[in-house]
Write a protein that holds these residues in place. Structure first.
Motif, PDB file in Angstrom:
ATOM      1  N   GLY A   1       0.810  -1.211   0.000  1.00  0.00           N
ATOM      2  CA  GLY A   1       0.000   0.000   0.000  1.00  0.00           C
ATOM      3  C   GLY A   1       0.843   1.261   0.000  1.00  0.00           C
ATOM      4  N   ILE A   2       1.869   1.294   0.838  1.00  0.00           N
ATOM      5  CA  ILE A   2       2.739   2.483   0.911  1.00  0.00           C
ATOM      6  C   ILE A   2       3.505   2.661  -0.403  1.00  0.00           C
ATOM      7  N   LEU A   3       4.073   1.569  -0.888  1.00  0.00           N
ATOM      8  CA  LEU A   3       4.906   1.612  -2.092  1.00  0.00           C
ATOM      9  C   LEU A   3       4.101   2.009  -3.328  1.00  0.00           C
ATOM     10  N   LEU A   4       2.965   1.368  -3.520  1.00  0.00           N
ATOM     11  CA  LEU A   4       2.178   1.592  -4.730  1.00  0.00           C
ATOM     12  C   LEU A   4       1.522   2.967  -4.733  1.00  0.00           C
ATOM     13  N   GLY A   5       1.232   3.500  -3.543  1.00  0.00           N
ATOM     14  CA  GLY A   5       0.735   4.868  -3.483  1.00  0.00           C
ATOM     15  C   GLY A   5       1.759   5.846  -4.028  1.00  0.00           C
ATOM     16  N   GLY A   6       3.024   5.664  -3.645  1.00  0.00           N
ATOM     17  CA  GLY A   6       4.081   6.527  -4.164  1.00  0.00           C
ATOM     18  C   GLY A   6       4.269   6.377  -5.656  1.00  0.00           C
ATOM     19  N   ASN A   7       4.189   5.160  -6.167  1.00  0.00           N
ATOM     20  CA  ASN A   7       4.349   4.931  -7.606  1.00  0.00           C
ATOM     21  C   ASN A   7       3.182   5.511  -8.395  1.00  0.00           C
ATOM     22  N   GLY A   8       1.964   5.314  -7.900  1.00  0.00           N
ATOM     23  CA  GLY A   8       0.797   5.853  -8.600  1.00  0.00           C
ATOM     24  C   GLY A   8       0.785   7.367  -8.619  1.00  0.00           C
TER      25      GLY A   8
END
Length: 337
Positions: free
Chosen positions: A15-22
């Motif tokens: 969740g943390i990682l993909l939020g930054g990527n999105g």
């Protein structure tokens, strides 16, 4: 569904990682337009991202065999975080293309690690629902992160620093909290014909999803801006499409765990196609109508990768999950490029 409990730290990290990527995907389109980059150049950056993604799919199995899941995750996340800061330090389209290429490489590996990890920890009767929860975490995080742009603006340093912090913080739950780390793969050869034979439908589905969903994520902010939407409306347009996918992920996963996955895939694909045609020929420049139709499109387009991946992983033998998921990521990147 008790099998998901050991995977909770991994889902938090996702969740943390993909939020930054999105957030990065949307911000690059907006900041690039502000810096005077043309729409074709912004689109080219998306192509570089998926070219790097393709190379990452080819390399990740060897990295996983060498150092395991946790160290692979840590190294790739740290590299992606550094690249995010480089975007704001050097405002140049060539540099941005290079950074997006490196980011694509890193996130191909990160996605493969997370999805192979998840699939190795569940059974076929729960697989689509667990992948649906993963996608809901992905979509919910990406959607929430979009609203940081109106708060901090697209023109300064702060939003890039926040993206870098999000990617870096994803290391914490994986490094400290996860004890479900699977064994590294013994076979490092990425055998695409073998994966195609295991699941032709899953392979074709991932290619098709790569074509459609990557185009949506890369160019939807540009489309929204060109029809006259404000920055807040652009963020809402992108977020509504992604949020639509979050709502229906679990119901479709539940349905496909209990019925033939192929039938669910076919019905979902048809609904997404109709919504995409309506967005082109019906929505026009009306913001509300665009929001409604992109919500419907996202509801059916976003779950297609999870359904295709579940179909392929159902047929995987023990020890093949890294191979299957790396190949599916590669098929996805073929479509995205």
């Amino acid at each position: 569904m008790s099998s998901i409990r050991p995977l909770i730290p991994l889902l938090i990290a996702a969740g943390i990682l993909l939020g930054g990527n999105g957030l990065q995907g949307t911000l690059i389109a907006l900041r690039g337009a502000q810096e005077g980059f043309s729409a074709p150049v912004i689109g080219l950056m998306g192509t570089f991202y998926f070219a790097g993604f393709l190379l990452g799919c080819l390399a990740v199995t060897r990295i996983l065999k060498a150092v395991g899941h946790v160290r692979t995750f840590s190294a790739l996340a740290a590299t992606a975080s550094a690249g995010t800061l480089l975007l704001v330090l050097v405002i140049d389209p060539i540099m941005w293309c290079a950074v997006r290429f490196a980011g694509g490489f890193c996130f191909a590996g990160l996605f493969t690690v997370m999805e192979a990890w998840l699939n190795s920890g569940v059974t076929n009767k729960d697989r689509a629902r667990v992948l649906a929860i993963y996608r809901m975490v992905d979509i919910g995080s990406v959607t929430s992160a979009q609203f940081l742009i109106p708060i901090f603006g697209a023109g300064g340093f702060a939003i890039f620093a926040i993206m870098s912090m999000m990617i870096t913080l994803s290391l914490v739950p994986v490094s400290l909290g996860d004890r479900s780390n699977p064994t590294p793969p013994e076979d490092v050869k990425l055998d695409l014909p073998r994966v195609w034979r295991i699941s032709p439908l899953g392979s074709i589905g991932c290619i098709a999803v790569g074509v459609t969903n990557s185009a949506f994520r890369t160019l939807s902010p540009v489309y929204a801006e060109q029809i006259g939407m404000s920055v807040a409306d652009v963020v809402t347009f992108v977020s509504v499409g992604i949020f639509g996918g979050a709502l229906i992920q679990y119901p479709l996963g539940y349905l496909s765990d209990r019925r033939d996955r192929r039938s669910v895939l076919l019905a979902t694909t048809c609904c997404a196609m109709v919504a995409a045609l309506a967005l082109v020929f019906v929505a026009g420049a009306d913001p509300f109508l665009n929001f409604v139709i992109v919500f419907i499109f996202g509801s059916f387009a976003m779950p297609l990768f999870s359904l295709s991946a579940a179909h392929a992983n159902d047929r995987a033998d023990k020890g093949e999950f890294v191979l299957i998921n790396a190949a599916l990521m590669l098929f996805y990147s073929f479509g995205a490029v």
